[in-house]
Enzyme design. Structure first.
Site, PDB file in Angstrom:
ATOM      1  N   ASP A 164       2.691 -18.502 -22.526  1.00 28.70           N
ATOM      2  CA  ASP A 164       3.715 -18.819 -23.455  1.00 28.70           C
ATOM      3  C   ASP A 164       4.898 -18.372 -23.029  1.00 28.70           C
ATOM      4  OD1 ASP A 164       1.925 -20.721 -24.764  1.00 28.70           O
ATOM      5  OD2 ASP A 164       1.362 -19.225 -26.125  1.00 28.70           O
TER       6      ASP A 164
ATOM      7  N   ASP B 194       3.097 -27.389 -25.128  1.00 31.59           N
ATOM      8  CA  ASP B 194       3.070 -27.171 -26.319  1.00 31.59           C
ATOM      9  C   ASP B 194       4.072 -27.986 -27.141  1.00 31.59           C
ATOM     10  OD1 ASP B 194       1.066 -25.367 -26.346  1.00 31.59           O
ATOM     11  OD2 ASP B 194       2.406 -23.724 -26.538  1.00 31.59           O
TER      12      ASP B 194
END
Length: 165
Positions: free
Chosen positions: A127, A145
Site C-alpha cells: 500500500d 484497492d
C-alpha cells in the site's frame, strides 16, 4: 444482478473487459514496483496537505482486517481472490454486453488480481496512497484497492438502476 440492456452484439465480447482488468493489473503492479524501489518501509513523503505517498505492507484485507493473525490469512485471501476472479470471469462471459455491470466487474477483477499477485510474491499487499484530513486518517491503500472500491460502487449503482426499472 445486471441490467438487461446490451451494448455489444454478442456475449463473446468479454475481451474488452479482460483488457481493462489487465491494464489495471499492470498499472497497479508498476506503481507498487516503483514505490518499493523509491521508498523504504514506513517512509512517507507529503504530496499535498492531505495526501502522502508512503510504503506500508498489509498482511490482512481492507483496513488491515486480520493483519495481526499468524499467517493463515495470506492463503485465505489468496484463495478468496482467485475464487473471486474465476467467478467474475464467468459473469463477464455471461453478461459481456451489459456495459455498466461489466465495467464494475472489470475493475473488481483487475484489483483482485493485483492484490493476489502481491500476496503470492511477497506475502502481503503493498500500500502506498495515504489520505488524511484534519484528525481523520484513511488507511493506506493502492491502485488495486481503488479499482475494487470504484467497481463496487458501480455494481451497486447498476443494481439500484436495474431494480428501479
Amino acid at each position: 444482478m445486471a441490467s438487461n440492456k446490451r451494448y455489444f452484439s454478442s456475449s463473446s465480447s468479454m475481451l474488452p473487459w479482460l483488457g481493462i482488468a489487465a491494464v489495471l493489473v499492470l498499472l497497479d503492479q508498476i506503481t507498487k514496483i516503483t514505490i518499493t524501489r523509491l521508498f523504504v518501509y514506513g517512509e512517507s513523503h507529503a504530496v499535498t496537505s492531505f495526501f502522502n505517498l508512503v510504503l506500508v505492507y498489509n498482511k490482512g484485507a481492507a483496513f488491515s482486517f486480520l493483519a495481526s493473525e499468524t499467517g493463515w490469512q495470506r492463503y485465505f485471501f489468496t484463495i478468496m481472490g482467485i475464487g473471486a476472479a474465476i467467478f467474475i470471469i464467468y459473469l463477464l462471459k455471461k453478461h459481456a454486453g451489459q456495459r455498466l455491470f461489466c465495467w464494475a466487474l472489470a475493475l473488481i477483477l483487475g484489483g483482485a488480481i493485483g492484490n493476489v499477485i502481491d500476496r503470492v510474491l511477497y506475502g502481503h499487499v503493498i500500500d502506498f496512497l495515504d489520505v488524511h484530513i484534519g484528525g481523520w486518517h484513511w488507511p493506506a491503500f493502492n491502485i488495486a484497492d481503488s479499482a475494487i472500491c470504484i467497481g463496487a460502487v458501480l455494481f451497486i449503482y447498476d443494481e439500484l438502476r436495474r431494480v428501479g426499472k
